[in-house]
Design an enzyme around this catalytic site. Structure first.
Site, PDB file in Angstrom:
ATOM      1  N   ASN A 153       2.578  12.044   4.698  1.00  0.00           N
ATOM      2  CA  ASN A 153       2.462  11.144   5.850  1.00  0.00           C
ATOM      3  C   ASN A 153       3.797  10.830   6.520  1.00  0.00           C
ATOM      4  O   ASN A 153       3.840  10.554   7.720  1.00  0.00           O
ATOM      5  CB  ASN A 153       1.722   9.853   5.464  1.00  0.00           C
ATOM      6  CG  ASN A 153       2.372   9.103   4.317  1.00  0.00           C
ATOM      7  OD1 ASN A 153       2.934   9.710   3.407  1.00  0.00           O
ATOM      8  ND2 ASN A 153       2.291   7.792   4.349  1.00  0.00           N
ATOM      9  N   GLU A 248       5.296   5.000  -6.002  1.00  0.00           N
ATOM     10  CA  GLU A 248       4.990   4.299  -4.754  1.00  0.00           C
ATOM     11  C   GLU A 248       3.620   4.793  -4.302  1.00  0.00           C
ATOM     12  O   GLU A 248       3.486   5.921  -3.816  1.00  0.00           O
ATOM     13  CB  GLU A 248       6.055   4.590  -3.691  1.00  0.00           C
ATOM     14  CG  GLU A 248       7.442   4.107  -4.069  1.00  0.00           C
ATOM     15  CD  GLU A 248       7.522   2.607  -4.268  1.00  0.00           C
ATOM     16  OE1 GLU A 248       6.647   1.893  -3.744  1.00  0.00           O
ATOM     17  OE2 GLU A 248       8.451   2.148  -4.948  1.00  0.00           O
ATOM     18  N   CYS A 286       0.763   3.605   3.847  1.00  0.00           N
ATOM     19  CA  CYS A 286       0.341   2.728   2.752  1.00  0.00           C
ATOM     20  C   CYS A 286       0.307   1.264   3.160  1.00  0.00           C
ATOM     21  O   CYS A 286      -0.334   0.451   2.498  1.00  0.00           O
ATOM     22  CB  CYS A 286       1.271   2.902   1.564  1.00  0.00           C
ATOM     23  SG  CYS A 286       1.242   4.562   0.867  1.00  0.00           S
TER      24      CYS A 286
END
Length: 480
Positions: A153, A248, A286
């Site tokens: 992303n 993460e 996220c």
């Protein structure tokens, strides 16, 4: 003829005996072919990294800082070229791709600064009689070679968050970019190759995901930095419990709008930021806004504004400067989002806008009355979908934020300082943004979550801490 891109083996170009294709998710065109390292080439890269460790760890700070400064400078000079490449391989609208390059510049700049000012600490030990004449010097040294596993992303900036801190501390790194978006990382390799970093101190290996477990298990890679899904992240951690692992992972970030955020200007601002940051990477962030939790006193007015501003998001060709929302990374991702919205609607949710798919593009979507048993109520959608929730008061709002398996960041729209500090204290997240959406991130700040959102922190200085271990030297027989 489409170019086949080499990978980077111990700082030099190399090609394997196979390749794979990278396609543009907007129009399906072939963007490039990428060479795949052989098993022998992966071994060569790992052996070179291990051999480089003592050399790299001993390099002067100015040498590492100069290399990082060079990368920042060259990324800035090549911004438009690299932004176009990000858009081509990822589908991200060009204006957001340019922003990503700018953030990567910042990451390398911060890393250069941190490399220069990382000094360790000293302490006198004669605080007890047994320590008379003793003095300690505490310094940080690399834990070992780092395996950096990056997602699709943010194919440049999240690669930067793996590579720059490693260079800053003198830790060799093996970077595995996402197979869907490897081209930005390979361009970064071009720039790294222009520096005088030691041979073996970095490699960019474009191995497919089915070869990742072997890298994860390899004992020559004692540090793993992974950004991606919670499922894969915790599989990695569970498989190597003795390695130092930073994860993460995902989130389903909430934006809370409280009763005191009630003026026309306040609600306009909140709606604008919510609409933008529920859709800004096609929702593939996220910390994109997935849940809007609004006090009953402002709910109706806010809903009207949010829906209007989401409808105003321009969806289309990501190469167009006017486009706000482009395609998802591929059509399968869009189909998954479509199925989750259909599940929510079947269980009673109402679609206020959006709810349709065309190829890899999913329309910016707003849902109300989302039932608790819908997939979207708990999971990370990773698409341009947000849900609206009415609550009564701060207690109920904060409880709703915490009613999630994830805890990455939250945004709280309030003017009340006491409420801000309460949010910081009570919300089960790694970061709280007051007066804005949860999607704000400065690349120098500690970034990470709690619960299923992962362990450890990124942000240049904090990643440097994760890549290193404190070692103490005690000097004796000194007159202090």
């Amino acid at each position: 003829m489409t170019t086949t891109h080499d990978f980077w083996l111990a700082g030099r170009r190399a090609s394997g005996d196979a390749d794979f294709e990278v396609h543009n998710s907007w129009d399906g065109r072939l963007v490039g072919r990428v060479s795949v390292p052989t098993a022998a080439q992966v071994e060569e890269a790992l052996d070179a990294a291990v051999a480089a460790l003592p050399v790299f760890a001993a390099t002067p700070a100015h040498q590492r800082a100069a290399a990082l400064d060079h990368v920042a400078k060259r990324l800035a000079e090549r911004t438009e070229e690299i932004a176009r490449l990000i858009t081509a391989e990822n589908g991200k609208p060009i204006k957001w791709a340019r922003g990503e390059v700018g953030r990567a510049v910042s990451v390398f700049r911060w890393a250069a600064e941190e490399a220069r000012r990382t000094n360790g600490e000293t302490m006198r030990l004669d605080t007890d009689p047994g320590g008379v004449g003793r003095f300690a010097v505490v310094r940080k040294f690399p834990r070992g070679v780092v395996l950096g596993i990056a997602p699709f992303n943010f194919p440049l900036n999240l690669v930067a968050h793996k590579v720059a801190p490693a260079i800053a501390v003198g830790a060799p790194i093996i970077l595995k970019p996402a197979p869907a978006t490897p081209l930005s990382a390979l361009v970064l390799g071009e720039i790294l190759a222009e520096t005088d970093l030691p041979a073996g101190s970095w490699s960019v290996l474009t191995v497919p995901n089915d070869r990742m477990p072997a890298l994860v298990q390899d004992r020559r890679l004692p540090v793993i930095s992974f950004t991606g899904s919670d499922k894969v992240g915790y599989q990695i951690m569970d498989s190597v419990p003795r390695k130092h692992t930073t994860l993460e992972l995902g989130g389903n970030a909430a934006a809370v709008v409280l009763a005191d955020w009630s003026s026309e200007a306040d609600l306009d601002w909140a709606a604008t930021r919510i609409a933008m940051f529920s859709n800004y990477q096609g929702g593939q962030s996220c910390i994109s806004v997935q849940r809007v939790i609004a006090d009953a006193s402002v709910y109706d007015a806010l809903v009207e504004k949010v829906v209007a501003k989401v409808k105003a998001q321009v969806t289309g060709d990501p190469n167009d400067d006017a486009t706000d929302v482009g395609p998802l990374v591929d059509e399968n991702a869009a189909k998954r989002v479509e199925s989750w919205v259909e599940d929510a609607v079947a269980k009673g949710a109402k679609v206020l806008t959006g709810g349709s798919r065309e190829g890899a593009t999913y329309a910016p979507t707003v849902l109300a009355e989302l039932p608790a048993d819908a997939i979207l109520a708990k999971a990370e959608v990773f698409g341009p979908v947000l849900s609206l929730h009415r609550v009564d008061g701060v207690d109920e709002a904060f409880a709703a934020v915490n009613d999630s398996p994830f805890g990455l960041q939250a945004g709280v729209f309030t003017h009340d300082l006491q409420t801000a500090f309460r949010a910081h204290r009570e919300l089960e997240v790694g970061g709280v943004v007051i007066g804005d959406a949860p999607s704000y991130r400065a690349d120098q700040m500690p970034y990470g979550g709690v619960k299923d959102s992962g362990v450890g922190r990124e942000g240049v200085k904090y990643a440097m801490d994760d890549y290193t271990v404190e070692k103490v030297m005690v000097l004796t027989g000194l007159d202090l």
